[in-house]
Write a protein that holds these residues in place. Structure first.
Motif, PDB file in Angstrom:
ATOM      1  N   ALA A   4      34.094  40.613  46.923  1.00 40.47           N
ATOM      2  CA  ALA A   4      35.009  39.937  46.014  1.00 40.47           C
ATOM      3  C   ALA A   4      35.369  40.843  44.841  1.00 40.47           C
ATOM      4  CB  ALA A   4      34.361  38.648  45.501  1.00 40.47           C
ATOM      5  N   THR A   5      36.630  40.727  44.390  1.00 39.52           N
ATOM      6  CA  THR A   5      37.055  41.491  43.227  1.00 39.52           C
ATOM      7  C   THR A   5      36.382  40.932  41.985  1.00 39.52           C
ATOM      8  OG1 THR A   5      39.204  41.862  44.250  1.00 39.52           O
ATOM      9  CG2 THR A   5      39.053  42.229  41.871  1.00 39.52           C
ATOM     10  N   PRO A   6      35.727  41.776  41.197  1.00 43.13           N
ATOM     11  CA  PRO A   6      35.047  41.263  40.011  1.00 43.13           C
ATOM     12  C   PRO A   6      36.043  40.688  39.012  1.00 43.13           C
ATOM     13  CG  PRO A   6      35.094  43.669  39.983  1.00 43.13           C
ATOM     14  CD  PRO A   6      35.601  43.237  41.315  1.00 43.13           C
ATOM     15  N   PRO A   7      35.675  39.627  38.293  1.00 37.95           N
ATOM     16  CA  PRO A   7      36.589  39.062  37.301  1.00 37.95           C
ATOM     17  C   PRO A   7      36.841  40.062  36.183  1.00 37.95           C
ATOM     18  CG  PRO A   7      34.381  38.137  37.054  1.00 37.95           C
ATOM     19  CD  PRO A   7      34.366  38.957  38.304  1.00 37.95           C
ATOM     20  N   PRO A   8      38.003  39.958  35.517  1.00 37.59           N
ATOM     21  CA  PRO A   8      38.292  40.897  34.437  1.00 37.59           C
ATOM     22  C   PRO A   8      37.307  40.754  33.286  1.00 37.59           C
ATOM     23  CG  PRO A   8      39.894  39.093  34.461  1.00 37.59           C
ATOM     24  CD  PRO A   8      39.075  38.964  35.697  1.00 37.59           C
ATOM     25  N   SER A   9      37.024  41.857  32.639  1.00 35.31           N
ATOM     26  CA  SER A   9      36.152  41.820  31.470  1.00 35.31           C
ATOM     27  C   SER A   9      36.876  41.109  30.336  1.00 35.31           C
ATOM     28  CB  SER A   9      35.787  43.241  31.046  1.00 35.31           C
ATOM     29  OG  SER A   9      36.940  43.922  30.577  1.00 35.31           O
TER      30      SER A   9
END
Length: 203
Positions: A4-9
């Motif tokens: 999964a693409t990590p959520p934005p910081s």
């Protein structure tokens, strides 16, 4: 299994919110309080990531620079001839502005009126760097292809970039109704047909 693409910081979320406000709140001055409401955090939380609004704008300008010049490097690696190189660099700039309306307001520079001078300088330097890249491509055309611009190199590169800048300004001025890429294919066909000549031909 796909990762999964990590959520934005939080920092990325702040910059994304600022870009969205530049797009949606056209003509309005953006305040830290309004940006904090958009992100859903306190003003103090914003300042933990960016010491000032100017630093937030610099973060967006840095993103523009990184995105454009990474792709330009790829164009130079993959495309050997001068005319397609110039065309693809300009198409990249116009398409990037069109896809990112909020960032096109930064490229236009109007939104930076009243902000610190170094932000306007950063945008100026970005366009200077683009123009320098076009000059280099045009100079290499004589060495690689035996062709040179019909105008002096500096004038030719400036003409190309001025056209792109004008399209971006029209986009911003029309509240994003006049797309930068509209008519571009026909316009580039006209510009490119007159741009280079055989090096042995008189000017």
């Amino acid at each position: 299994m796909t990762q999964a693409t990590p959520p934005p910081s939080r920092r990325e979320q702040i910059l994304q919110a600022l870009a969205l406000m530049l797009e949606e709140d056209s003509g309005k001055r953006i305040t830290i309080a309004a940006l904090a409401r958009q992100v859903g955090v306190s003003e103090a939380a914003l300042y933990r990531h960016f010491p000032s609004k100017a630093r937030m704008f610099e973060g967006l300008i840095g993103f523009i620079e990184e995105t454009l010049f990474e792709r330009i490097t790829r164009i130079l690696e993959e495309v050997p001839e001068a005319l397609p190189r110039c065309g693809q660099i300009l198409t990249l700039l116009l398409a990037f502005a069109e896809k990112n309306p909020g960032l096109s307001r930064l490229l236009d520079g109007g939104v930076l009126t009243g902000e610190t001078a170094r932000l306007r300088l950063r945008i100026h330097q970005l366009f200077e760097r683009l123009e320098t890249q076009l000059k280099q491509v045009l100079r290499e055309a004589e060495l690689r292809e035996g062709r040179r611009p019909s105008l002096p190199v500096s004038a030719a590169a400036n003409l190309l970039l001025a056209h792109a800048e004008g399209r971006i300004s029209q986009y911003v001025r029309s509240d994003f109704q006049r797309r930068p890429t509209e008519h571009w294919e026909d316009q580039w066909a006209l510009l490119s047909a007159q741009l280079l000549r055989e090096a042995s031909q008189p000017a």
